[in-house]
Design a protein around this motif. Structure first.
Motif, PDB file in Angstrom:
ATOM      1  N   SER A  59       0.711  -1.394  -0.090  1.00  0.00           N
ATOM      2  CA  SER A  59       0.165   0.158   0.231  1.00  0.00           C
ATOM      3  C   SER A  59       0.428   0.848   0.103  1.00  0.00           C
ATOM      4  O   SER A  59       2.289   0.746   0.335  1.00  0.00           O
ATOM      5  CB  SER A  59      -0.792  -0.510   1.776  1.00  0.00           C
ATOM      6  OG  SER A  59      -0.248  -0.109   2.603  1.00  0.00           O
ATOM      7  N   PRO A  60       0.263   2.012  -0.411  1.00  0.00           N
ATOM      8  CA  PRO A  60      -1.009   2.478  -1.362  1.00  0.00           C
ATOM      9  C   PRO A  60      -0.941   1.700  -2.630  1.00  0.00           C
ATOM     10  O   PRO A  60       0.429   1.204  -3.306  1.00  0.00           O
ATOM     11  CB  PRO A  60      -0.852   3.914  -1.702  1.00  0.00           C
ATOM     12  CG  PRO A  60       0.343   4.976  -1.944  1.00  0.00           C
ATOM     13  CD  PRO A  60       1.130   3.651  -0.813  1.00  0.00           C
ATOM     14  N   GLY A  61      -1.942   1.266  -2.162  1.00  0.00           N
ATOM     15  CA  GLY A  61      -2.051  -0.013  -4.101  1.00  0.00           C
ATOM     16  C   GLY A  61      -1.563   0.608  -5.001  1.00  0.00           C
ATOM     17  O   GLY A  61      -0.538  -0.198  -5.926  1.00  0.00           O
ATOM     18  N   LEU A  62      -1.091   2.078  -5.488  1.00  0.00           N
ATOM     19  CA  LEU A  62      -0.933   2.042  -6.612  1.00  0.00           C
ATOM     20  C   LEU A  62       0.965   2.374  -6.781  1.00  0.00           C
ATOM     21  O   LEU A  62       1.150   2.432  -7.943  1.00  0.00           O
ATOM     22  CB  LEU A  62      -1.161   3.835  -6.948  1.00  0.00           C
ATOM     23  CG  LEU A  62      -3.363   3.717  -7.331  1.00  0.00           C
ATOM     24  CD1 LEU A  62      -2.546   5.012  -7.320  1.00  0.00           C
ATOM     25  CD2 LEU A  62      -3.242   2.971  -8.707  1.00  0.00           C
ATOM     26  N   ALA A  63       1.806   1.804  -5.574  1.00  0.00           N
ATOM     27  CA  ALA A  63       2.562   2.635  -5.309  1.00  0.00           C
ATOM     28  C   ALA A  63       3.146   0.295  -6.031  1.00  0.00           C
ATOM     29  O   ALA A  63       4.321   0.305  -6.571  1.00  0.00           O
ATOM     30  CB  ALA A  63       3.123   2.122  -4.423  1.00  0.00           C
ATOM     31  N   GLU A  64       1.809  -0.320  -6.315  1.00  0.00           N
ATOM     32  CA  GLU A  64       3.095  -1.775  -6.582  1.00  0.00           C
ATOM     33  C   GLU A  64       3.380  -2.385  -7.650  1.00  0.00           C
ATOM     34  O   GLU A  64       4.098  -2.981  -7.721  1.00  0.00           O
ATOM     35  CB  GLU A  64       0.737  -2.504  -6.574  1.00  0.00           C
ATOM     36  CG  GLU A  64       1.988  -3.898  -5.803  1.00  0.00           C
ATOM     37  CD  GLU A  64       0.236  -4.987  -5.682  1.00  0.00           C
ATOM     38  OE1 GLU A  64       0.641  -5.832  -6.077  1.00  0.00           O
ATOM     39  OE2 GLU A  64      -0.692  -4.563  -5.465  1.00  0.00           O
ATOM     40  N   GLU A  65       2.871  -1.448  -7.953  1.00  0.00           N
ATOM     41  CA  GLU A  65       3.606  -1.713 -10.449  1.00  0.00           C
ATOM     42  C   GLU A  65       4.681  -0.824  -9.734  1.00  0.00           C
ATOM     43  O   GLU A  65       5.718  -1.501 -11.039  1.00  0.00           O
ATOM     44  CB  GLU A  65       2.698  -0.873 -10.998  1.00  0.00           C
ATOM     45  CG  GLU A  65       2.402   0.639 -11.615  1.00  0.00           C
ATOM     46  CD  GLU A  65       2.042   1.005 -11.751  1.00  0.00           C
ATOM     47  OE1 GLU A  65       2.206   1.294 -13.470  1.00  0.00           O
ATOM     48  OE2 GLU A  65       0.639   1.448 -12.033  1.00  0.00           O
ATOM     49  N   PHE A  66       5.427  -0.646  -8.483  1.00  0.00           N
ATOM     50  CA  PHE A  66       6.891   0.191  -8.924  1.00  0.00           C
ATOM     51  C   PHE A  66       8.267  -0.631  -8.224  1.00  0.00           C
ATOM     52  O   PHE A  66       9.279   0.137  -7.519  1.00  0.00           O
ATOM     53  CB  PHE A  66       6.845   1.758  -8.525  1.00  0.00           C
ATOM     54  CG  PHE A  66       6.093   2.209  -9.488  1.00  0.00           C
ATOM     55  CD1 PHE A  66       6.344   2.880 -10.633  1.00  0.00           C
ATOM     56  CD2 PHE A  66       4.004   3.295  -8.980  1.00  0.00           C
ATOM     57  CE1 PHE A  66       6.129   4.151 -12.103  1.00  0.00           C
ATOM     58  CE2 PHE A  66       4.252   3.812 -10.011  1.00  0.00           C
ATOM     59  CZ  PHE A  66       4.399   3.998 -11.294  1.00  0.00           C
TER      60      PHE A  66
END
Length: 132
Positions: free
Chosen positions: A71-78
């Motif tokens: 989390s945050p979920g949007l950080a997962e791809e990085f």
């Protein structure tokens, strides 16, 4: 065992991101589980290795699977892991202790607004599970 190649990134020495590590156990999982540190400051683009400690607290063999979440979920791809005990089910002998490394990098393309990424793992007891 699938190994993700380490891709060379340009290391951003001028930027620090705090990575927090949270560990938990599914309600009935008879283990001890923790990260060797609760948080670390990392430079995007640089690879880091952090050890996690796990112990089977029973006198019988145990199979357990760690499920990660970021989390945050949007950080997962990085957030990229090249080595992780979560990639496969872990088998522990009676009362066995393990030090399990996670090797990771934060992609420098992570938007500037992200200052902290939280990586959490929950271990689930898979001993009596007939599936892999």
């Amino acid at each position: 065992e699938s190994v993700v190649e380490e891709t060379a990134f340009a290391v951003d020495e001028n930027r620090e991101v705090t990575v927090e590590f949270i560990t938990s156990l599914n309600e009935s999982t008879p283990m001890t589980f923790r990260a060797e540190t609760r948080s670390m400051k990392v430079h995007p683009g640089q690879f880091y290795t952090l050890n996690f400690y796990a112990k089977n607290n029973t006198g019988v063999p145990l199979k357990a699977q760690a499920i990660p979440s970021i989390s945050p979920g949007l950080a997962e791809e990085f957030f990229k892991k090249t080595q992780c005990f979560c990639f496969e089910t872990q088998t522990f002998g009676p009362n066995e202790e393990k030090t399990m490394p996670v090797r990771f990098v934060v992609n420098p393309k992570l938007p500037e607004s992200y200052k902290t990424i939280t990586l959490s793992y929950t271990f689930f007891d898979r001993t009596n599970n007939t599936e892999n």
